[in-house]
Scaffold this motif. Structure first.
Motif, PDB file in Angstrom:
ATOM      1  N   LEU A   1      -7.485   1.890  -7.411  1.00  0.00           N
ATOM      2  CA  LEU A   1      -6.061   1.805  -7.725  1.00  0.00           C
ATOM      3  C   LEU A   1      -5.831   2.241  -9.169  1.00  0.00           C
TER       4      LEU A   1
ATOM      5  N   THR B   1      -8.105   2.178   1.018  1.00  0.00           N
ATOM      6  CA  THR B   1      -8.486   2.574  -0.338  1.00  0.00           C
ATOM      7  C   THR B   1      -9.151   1.405  -1.064  1.00  0.00           C
TER       8      THR B   1
ATOM      9  N   CYS C   1       0.831  -1.201   0.000  1.00  0.00           N
ATOM     10  CA  CYS C   1       0.000   0.000   0.000  1.00  0.00           C
ATOM     11  C   CYS C   1       0.868   1.255   0.000  1.00  0.00           C
TER      12      CYS C   1
ATOM     13  N   VAL D   1      -1.167   4.573  -1.583  1.00  0.00           N
ATOM     14  CA  VAL D   1      -2.561   4.606  -1.125  1.00  0.00           C
ATOM     15  C   VAL D   1      -2.635   4.054   0.290  1.00  0.00           C
TER      16      VAL D   1
ATOM     17  N   GLN E   1       0.809   8.537   1.491  1.00  0.00           N
ATOM     18  CA  GLN E   1      -0.292   7.679   1.071  1.00  0.00           C
ATOM     19  C   GLN E   1      -1.609   8.440   1.116  1.00  0.00           C
ATOM     20  N   ARG E   2      -2.331   8.426   0.008  1.00  0.00           N
ATOM     21  CA  ARG E   2      -3.606   9.123  -0.099  1.00  0.00           C
ATOM     22  C   ARG E   2      -4.758   8.136  -0.010  1.00  0.00           C
ATOM     23  N   GLY E   3      -5.892   8.621   0.520  1.00  0.00           N
ATOM     24  CA  GLY E   3      -7.069   7.779   0.599  1.00  0.00           C
ATOM     25  C   GLY E   3      -7.679   7.811   1.984  1.00  0.00           C
TER      26      GLY E   3
END
Length: 278
Positions: free
Chosen positions: A186, A181, A172, A177, A259-261
């Motif tokens: 993805l 997520t 991840c 992410v 990390q995004r989400g």
């Protein structure tokens, strides 16, 4: 729970110690198979299938074991003291004239016909370290439930076999992410699957599940086990939270900058966390 590369190494040790040799002792200390007469049979091979171990014997029998959280196989030379735990934790003993394999705390010890192995492992997805590896099929299975959190999907052995919590968290991070997520969000699920294969293959002959390329203790992982410590990439404090529900609950680690989400609100960084500006 051991990752697929750890099980691969365990299978290699057992194969080296047992394959081609006749069992002088075979003691399965589980009620269903306590009276099984395996002594005198030759061990043909020991092979991994995801996180499962298959010890194939002449006469069409297979000993199926699984380590889960605490299980372990140890191999001892003749006369060497067994030191893997107290005797009451031993679930299987396979001995030849060359040495003895002792299975401690094994939650799964199952004797079945080799022709029926699919009953034990047929539900598994493509094995990341096996001859059946099929990246396209692994991607198809992951994306079959696009709303599922990516870490949970990676841990589901029915999608692809061999990933444990260490690699789920590290993959991840490498994908940028959070573990929560959705798989369908993805940008490139195929790249995630290929990276999973690369990581397990790189670590199949060494200890440590190294994902950073740095073998020094404390530097082997990007986020796994680093809660409250700086992210090696950006310096933001790594966060941790539970993911999933018991008995499938796992601990998630992530960098809130890299990390995004989605992520649990209770785990958002406080005033003390460094948050670099882009």
């Amino acid at each position: 729970m051991p990752e697929g590369d750890s099980v691969f190494r365990a299978a290699a040790r057992l194969h080296e110690a047992l394959a081609g040799r006749v069992l002088t002792t075979a003691d399965l200390r589980v009620p269903a198979h306590a009276t099984a007469g395996l002594a005198g049979r030759r061990v043909l091979e020991v092979t991994p299938r995801g996180k499962h171990l298959l010890t194939r014997l002449e006469g069409g029998l297979t000993l199926h074991t699984h380590l889960r959280m605490d299980g372990r196989w140890e191999v001892y030379r003749p006369g060497e003291r067994w030191a893997g735990g107290p005797a009451w934790q031993i679930r299987a003993v396979l001995a030849t004239e060359a040495g003895t394999a002792v299975g401690y705390r094994l939650p799964v010890v199952e004797l079945l016909r080799t022709a029926d192995e699919e009953r034990a492992v047929g539900h598994l997805g493509p094995d990341l370290l096996g001859p059946d590896w099929d990246p396209a099929e692994a991607v198809r299975r992951l994306l079959a439930h696009p709303g599922r959190p990516v870490a949970e999907a990676l841990l589901d052995q029915r999608n692809l076999a061999g990933i444990g919590n260490v690699y789920a968290n590290e993959l991840c991070f490498l994908a940028g992410v959070t573990p929560w997520t959705a798989v369908g969000e993805l940008p490139r699920a195929d790249r995630l699957v290929e990276r999973a294969r690369q990581l397990l293959d790189a670590n199949r002959l060494r200890e440590g599940h190294i994902t950073t390329g740095d073998t020094r203790r404390g530097y082997r992982h990007w986020v796994y086990g680093r809660a409250g410590r700086p992210c090696p990439r950006c310096g933001t404090l790594v966060l941790t939270a539970s993911q999933g529900m018991p008995p499938q609950e796992r601990v998630a680690f992530w960098c809130p900058y890299c990390q995004r989400g989605p992520a649990p609100e209770a785990a958002r960084p406080g005033a003390g966390a460094r948050r670099p500006t882009r």
